[in-house]
Design a protein around this motif. Structure first.
Motif, PDB file in Angstrom:
ATOM      1  N   THR A  13       0.810  -1.222   0.000  1.00  0.00           N
ATOM      2  CA  THR A  13       0.000   0.000   0.000  1.00  0.00           C
ATOM      3  C   THR A  13       0.840   1.268   0.000  1.00  0.00           C
ATOM      4  O   THR A  13       0.294   2.372  -0.099  1.00  0.00           O
ATOM      5  CB  THR A  13      -0.944   0.021   1.232  1.00  0.00           C
ATOM      6  N   TYR A  33       3.173  -6.404  -7.794  1.00  0.00           N
ATOM      7  CA  TYR A  33       1.845  -6.952  -8.083  1.00  0.00           C
ATOM      8  C   TYR A  33       1.651  -8.293  -7.375  1.00  0.00           C
ATOM      9  O   TYR A  33       0.572  -8.583  -6.851  1.00  0.00           O
ATOM     10  CB  TYR A  33       1.664  -7.132  -9.592  1.00  0.00           C
ATOM     11  N   ARG A  36       0.976  -7.668  -3.693  1.00  0.00           N
ATOM     12  CA  ARG A  36      -0.379  -7.149  -3.497  1.00  0.00           C
ATOM     13  C   ARG A  36      -1.417  -8.257  -3.643  1.00  0.00           C
ATOM     14  O   ARG A  36      -2.377  -8.342  -2.860  1.00  0.00           O
ATOM     15  CB  ARG A  36      -0.661  -6.029  -4.502  1.00  0.00           C
ATOM     16  N   GLU A  40      -4.207  -9.899  -0.738  1.00  0.00           N
ATOM     17  CA  GLU A  40      -5.641 -10.078  -0.978  1.00  0.00           C
ATOM     18  C   GLU A  40      -6.034 -11.539  -0.807  1.00  0.00           C
ATOM     19  O   GLU A  40      -7.082 -11.847  -0.242  1.00  0.00           O
ATOM     20  CB  GLU A  40      -6.015  -9.599  -2.378  1.00  0.00           C
ATOM     21  N   ARG A 102      -4.345  -5.368 -12.580  1.00  0.00           N
ATOM     22  CA  ARG A 102      -5.658  -4.721 -12.595  1.00  0.00           C
ATOM     23  C   ARG A 102      -6.356  -4.970 -11.267  1.00  0.00           C
ATOM     24  O   ARG A 102      -6.011  -5.876 -10.525  1.00  0.00           O
ATOM     25  CB  ARG A 102      -6.525  -5.283 -13.725  1.00  0.00           C
ATOM     26  N   SER A 103      -7.366  -4.182 -11.005  1.00  0.00           N
ATOM     27  CA  SER A 103      -8.226  -4.434  -9.861  1.00  0.00           C
ATOM     28  C   SER A 103      -9.307  -5.416 -10.304  1.00  0.00           C
ATOM     29  O   SER A 103     -10.091  -5.110 -11.200  1.00  0.00           O
ATOM     30  CB  SER A 103      -8.859  -3.129  -9.367  1.00  0.00           C
ATOM     31  N   ARG A 105     -12.474  -7.840  -9.203  1.00  0.00           N
ATOM     32  CA  ARG A 105     -13.442  -8.251  -8.176  1.00  0.00           C
ATOM     33  C   ARG A 105     -13.773  -9.724  -8.384  1.00  0.00           C
ATOM     34  O   ARG A 105     -14.346 -10.095  -9.395  1.00  0.00           O
ATOM     35  CB  ARG A 105     -14.721  -7.413  -8.257  1.00  0.00           C
TER      36      ARG A 105
END
Length: 212
Positions: A13, A33, A36, A40, A102-103, A105
């Motif tokens: 972050t 990446y 990160r 998650e 990319r983000s 979902r």
């Protein structure tokens, strides 16, 4: 997992680390990446699969396709006998997909839990359907595990057809041969799986029994 950075913040972050990684590019950016994505995964993966990392060549090739263009990526059907590592590879595929920069979902659900959540007696059946239907990437684990019935077939069709029409990639695992899936879930579902999925068949004995 230790993600502290030289600036005294969380590596994943920290805006300075992000800027440095993007400026350097190459392996530095891929490492950022990956870190990160790992954070998650640790938040949402089941504890048993928290460290899952795909090592099957075809699964990794699928992840590469996802990185290039999620909207054009095939779905993935990982089949094989019980205990051959299907769920491990599937969560590993999600981990690899999340490292695309990319983000994304995403959602993951065992098939039996999906059908249970959509029963009329559930707390919010339509809300549960929308949650899984609209995810950019979805894992349905152990497809066909719920007892076959007209209701299960129709509920499953609503999910798969919605994602089929929206061209959203889905990862499925199953220990049921495709022919038997057709018998249990119907021709409409089997046809869509055949058309949209890259099929990966795992072989081998039950590793859980071997480890006992």
């Amino acid at each position: 997992m230790n993600t502290s950075c030289p600036h005294g913040a969380d590596f994943t972050t920290c805006t300075l680390c992000a800027s440095d990684a993007k400026a350097e590019g190459g392996q530095a950016l891929r490492d950022w990446y990956d870190a990160r994505a790992a954070v998650e995964c640790a938040k949402k993966f089941p504890r048993r699969y928290r460290d899952a990392a795909a090592d099957h060549a075809d699964v990794l090739a699928w992840a590469t396709d996802f990185h290039k263009d999620p909207a054009a990526c095939q779905s993935l059907l990982i089949s094989g006998p019980v205990g051959t590592g299907k769920t491990f590879q599937a969560y590993g595929a999600i981990r690899a997909a999340l490292a695309c920069g990319r983000s994304v979902r995403w959602e993951a659900v065992p098939f039996a839990d999906f059908t249970a959540a959509l029963r009329p007696s559930g707390r919010d059946p339509e809300g549960s359907l929308g949650r899984y239907r609209d995810a950019a990437l979805l894992l349905v684990d152990d497809l066909g595990a719920a007892k076959a019935s007209e209701w299960v077939e129709e509920t499953t069709y609503r999910l798969i057809n919605a994602r089929y029409e929206a061209m959203q990639p889905t990862i499925f695992t199953t220990n049921i041969p495709l022919k038997q899936l057709r018998d249990g879930l119907g021709d409409r579902i089997a046809s869509r799986l055949v058309e949209t999925c890259k099929v990966i068949a795992l072989i081998g004995s039950d590793r859980r029994r071997a480890a006992a």
